[in-house]
Design an enzyme around this catalytic site. Sequence first.
Site, mmCIF file in Angstrom:
data_model
loop_
_atom_site.group_PDB
_atom_site.id
_atom_site.type_symbol
_atom_site.label_atom_id
_atom_site.label_comp_id
_atom_site.label_asym_id
_atom_site.label_seq_id
_atom_site.Cartn_x
_atom_site.Cartn_y
_atom_site.Cartn_z
ATOM 1 N N GLU A 158 112.049 -36.897 2.667
ATOM 2 C CA GLU A 158 110.762 -37.420 3.140
ATOM 3 C C GLU A 158 110.072 -36.408 4.068
ATOM 4 O O GLU A 158 108.858 -36.214 3.992
ATOM 5 C CB GLU A 158 110.999 -38.769 3.833
ATOM 6 C CG GLU A 158 109.788 -39.402 4.488
ATOM 7 C CD GLU A 158 108.625 -39.698 3.554
ATOM 8 O OE1 GLU A 158 108.767 -39.567 2.329
ATOM 9 O OE2 GLU A 158 107.538 -40.021 4.061
ATOM 10 N N ARG A 173 91.376 -43.511 -1.836
ATOM 11 C CA ARG A 173 91.730 -43.718 -3.241
ATOM 12 C C ARG A 173 91.302 -42.552 -4.138
ATOM 13 O O ARG A 173 91.618 -42.523 -5.327
ATOM 14 C CB ARG A 173 91.064 -44.992 -3.763
ATOM 15 C CG ARG A 173 91.429 -46.233 -2.984
ATOM 16 C CD ARG A 173 90.740 -47.447 -3.566
ATOM 17 N NE ARG A 173 91.127 -47.646 -4.939
ATOM 18 C CZ ARG A 173 92.214 -48.265 -5.333
ATOM 19 N NH1 ARG A 173 93.040 -48.758 -4.450
ATOM 20 N NH2 ARG A 173 92.488 -48.412 -6.612
#
Length: 615
Positions: free
Chosen positions: A488, A27
């Site tokens: 991608e 995170r």
Amino acid sequence: MCGIVGYIGHRDAYPIIIKGLRRLEYRGYDSAGIALYDGEDINLSKTKGKVEDLKKKADKSISTSGALGMGHTRWATHGVPNDVNSHPHYSNSGNLVIIHNGIIENYESIKKELIKRGYTFQSDTDTEVLVNLIEEVKKQEDVKLGKAVQIALNEVVGAYAIAVFDKQKPDEIVVAKLGSPLAIGIGENEYFIASDASPFIEYTNNAVYLEDEEMAIVRLGKEIKLRKIKDDAIAYPNILELKMNIEQIEKGGYDHFMLKEIYEQPRAILDTYRGRLRADQGIIKMAGIDEHLEKFMNANRIIIVACGTSWHAGLVAEYIFEDLARVPVEVEYASEFRYRNPVITNKDVLIAISQSGETADTLAAIKLAKEKGAFVFGVCNVVGSSIARETDAGAYTHAGPEIGVASTKAFTTQITVLTLIALKLAKEKGEFSESKFHEFLTELETIPAKVEKALESNPLVEIISDVYKDATNCLYLGRGYNFPVALEGALKLKEISYIHAEGYPAAEMKHGPIALIDDQMPVFVIATKKGHYEKVVSNIQEIKSRKGKIIAIVTEGDEQVTELADHVIEVPETLESLSPLLTTIPLQLLSYHIAVMRGCNVDQPRNLAKSVTVE
Ligand code: F6R
């Protein structure tokens, strides 16, 4: 962004918090800190760098005893990453300590007011302002910590998941949430606080996820008390039993989470359609769709909102929905959609795609669409996440925890869920005959084995990676269903190896990017048999005549492209609409190997975070 962990109970808090921070490092990882209460005082250690650096520093510099504490791993928003700006932050008295994930938008005006009242600040952060505001409220109003937190939060604008404790009352931690995730793990006379359940999963399976605008007082020996921050109304904790296990969040013998997650895709895809797809009975059962079928059947159009890799999955879905179910689809970057005053009606269905279920822009786009009356459907991986809760209905991708910052198995499982939905709609709308429907279902069931086969290209991909690891620019080309795969592939390479890469629809190359092609330029072309094969072959000729290096992803047994390309990587044959599930695999492996060879931190690339909870 940022990960928070707290513990109060009967065990040593330090190892629990350090281990929890390691699991939350996805995170944010530019700095980290820890505060521990040893029975008399608070011992605090903070550092720029990773959790490992924090551990080294804390081991040497502070007493690490105590059964109450909290830690933070940061992704900087206000104030550069350095020791001082790292969390936790003290209040001026030294009694209160806070950790915070989010942004306090009006912190400057609050800071000015606090400075007038004599407060001083060590850091540039909005968080230090918040802890001092709480202290000031506590003093002025003469209230307990919980009440002070509540009053202070009613004065701030922004997003937060916070945990605060007061060394004068070391039997409780006060937590609150708006916009950023916060889970409370409930053990035997102990509580865990974290941004997600991974830090406490080996201690307890029982957890409460705070809703937005809720706060809780987590007190030893007492049940959790939940309150609404705005009006103090009592809220009742919904205690969930978590299904996650410890193996799922560890590397399991792989060098990196990313590689583990790439290899988990056969299982993840299978888990995602298991119980939903019944090829033998010719049915697709998805509760979230079955219960709201009318909404989908009567929709004027489907709007897909997402960010990053999830947006690419949305682009694949656009091809699938339009091609198979004949529903008009628009795919939008959530961050653009939310700010461009879009026309949305109650005849629209909005599908929000998000691995984390916490992406701030996607969440805001959902709220906007709901306000305008659209039916909102979520495709999320993280169970109980904000997006999963905010949507009217949804379907989970059962990928399991994705820890590597670069998304891999989330992408293929998102495509799997969206394909199931498109197939179901195609059938219900009469776009498909029974036999065509059956053909798709049985082919979808072969995909895990075919992904397994595509993974066998790994040794060859490693050799090719070695040839191109020093490239400074790369082009990725694909057409139709494989155009989003080109995007991608380029995103995967640039985000973890820091090589500039661009994805293009192959035919668009002549409208500009062809100028870049010379003998130094590797061009990755998706050239599978089904889907504009001849056209892609022509594009390959165009690259070849300009001396570009061609690395082609081809269907097993291909001859024509194999003649032309410098390298070919084979994937098994499948239906055109399912081909992205296979063609993406070698491109994921390629970016992985190139990043490893360049010495990059694959699982935690610079400047990124797994869950983007700021806009
Ligand atoms: C790229 C990547 C990001 C995410 C994006 C959206 O590998 O991981 O581009 O796809 O930040 O995140 P979610 O899907 O959690 O909304």
